[in-house]
Design an enzyme around this catalytic site. Sequence first.
Site, PDB file in Angstrom:
ATOM      1  N   THR A 162       0.915  -1.297  -0.179  1.00  0.00           N
ATOM      2  CA  THR A 162      -0.079   0.063   0.035  1.00  0.00           C
ATOM      3  C   THR A 162       0.920   1.189  -0.041  1.00  0.00           C
ATOM      4  OG1 THR A 162      -1.689  -1.187   1.207  1.00  0.00           O
ATOM      5  CG2 THR A 162      -1.905   1.187   1.454  1.00  0.00           C
ATOM      6  N   VAL A 163       0.344   2.509  -0.602  1.00  0.00           N
ATOM      7  CA  VAL A 163       0.980   3.554  -0.643  1.00  0.00           C
ATOM      8  C   VAL A 163       0.106   4.731  -0.236  1.00  0.00           C
ATOM      9  CG1 VAL A 163       2.989   3.029  -2.300  1.00  0.00           C
ATOM     10  CG2 VAL A 163       0.533   3.925  -3.003  1.00  0.00           C
TER      11      VAL A 163
END
Length: 535
Positions: free
Chosen positions: A355-356
Amino acid sequence: MNYDALKNSYPSRRSVVYGRKGMVCTSQPLAAQAGLDMIKKGGNAIDAIIATASCMTVLEPTSNGIGSDAFALVWTKGQLHGLNASGKAPMSLDIDTVKSLGHNSMPKRGWIPVMVPGAPSAWAELSEKYGRLPFEEVLKPAITYAEEGYGVSPVISRLWGNSYREFSAEFAGEEYEPWFQTFAPKGHAPAPGEVWNSLELADTLRKIAATKSKAIYQGELADAIDAFSQKTGGYIRKSDLEDYWCKWVEPIHTNYRGYDIWEMPPNGNGIIALMALNILRGFEFTERDTAETIHKQLEAMKLAFTDGKHYVSDETAMRVTTDEMLSEEYAARRRALIGRDAIMPSAGDPKCGGTVYMCAADGEGNMVSYIQSNYWGFGSGIVIPGTGISLQNRGYSFSLNKEDANCLAPGKKAFHTIIPAFLTKDGEAVGPFGVMGGFMQPQGHLQVITNTLDFHMNPQEALDAPRWQWTGGKDIEVERGFPYALTEELVRRGHNIKVLPESLNFGRGQIIWKDENGTLTGATEPRTDGTVAAW
């Protein structure tokens, strides 16, 4: 936020960054700078976040890609708006089909956990509704990085190498060949500083830019996904893509110490952080690093997480309402379960009464809290030939028990771990924040908020402070920097403590707060290659 009330109470590894005209925080410096460049060109925070998010699919492909899901909280003109860009399960996939293939639980990799990607629709929708610059303009930096290449950053090189070793050992079959061709064209994962590029990904981004993302849902990219899926035993079809677009939703919130903390509603698990804060609201904390403080935080999170995993699902499948889960009556009942010793949590009844993350702000008052993810490192491992599109594996979180709220069903959204957050006070924006990292995310949100509002840490201190993570039952993981005396006392209270040397397990966060003078204060995660780009 009034910083006169904040004390530098925890030694920080780096300083906060100030700006007035614009700010972008994320885990990749080149992406943050690309976003800030949009503001300098006359764009706003929304343009900045789209540029940053699209760049991240190129610059940090270990965590996200064109096939990602996304969520956004957008503050503009004095209001907060939520955008749910999480995808749906293919219509041809159900529990019986998965079990007939010999699975008792959803597999992590391959076609089965693949769902419709939502992120490209989020970029186009944000641009259309609130952006200022042309959509093709904000995607130019991502196209350039994909075409010309860039030096891979140290943390991403490490994550890339982990995935390469896993995939080399486990992947066999035609459906996985494009991953190696795209992400390991030289037969290995890129070393730190080694240049990686993808002309195919650049071409895909051009098609997305030219069609405002329609190409991936209705055009030639949708055709390519459908064709490869049918050829290699997948379940997603062009009709699944054609029937999808992201959706605007009302954010949910709770009040803690006079501030409103906002999250996305289910199917996201942001409600878990709010439920835990509701429980903690009934306690007073004067010191952070005490066994009593950490114990109560852990117990509150355990109770809230157990409820969230039991009840949170696609909004159409929820058996309780968000109001019931966030009621003060229910919080009081859960709070009463917290004593001196660790408990084994179980779900209550609210009806009792890889995830970012990134954030951006501009000088006009627009602010965005945004997150997108392929879920576990590189997602499903499926890359569409000739496109560079890596597909997420969010379906991995589905249950195959038909009695569970989060059970797999055709066209259904899954329980989602990615959650952007936002802080306001008295109806005014303080700013966006988030901590990425799977099931660490609501736990990271709680720790950032309590560090800020209970213990008066500035944004960088709030991110730097050593973290804990509940992993199930009475099991707790803590960072190496966690005070030894605290771990000993928590063990005496019945917690099973494991000290981990790997900081990446504890999330990667970003924060932008705005003070009463309009000055933006940014902080970035010391556990990754993050940066604050400011103007």
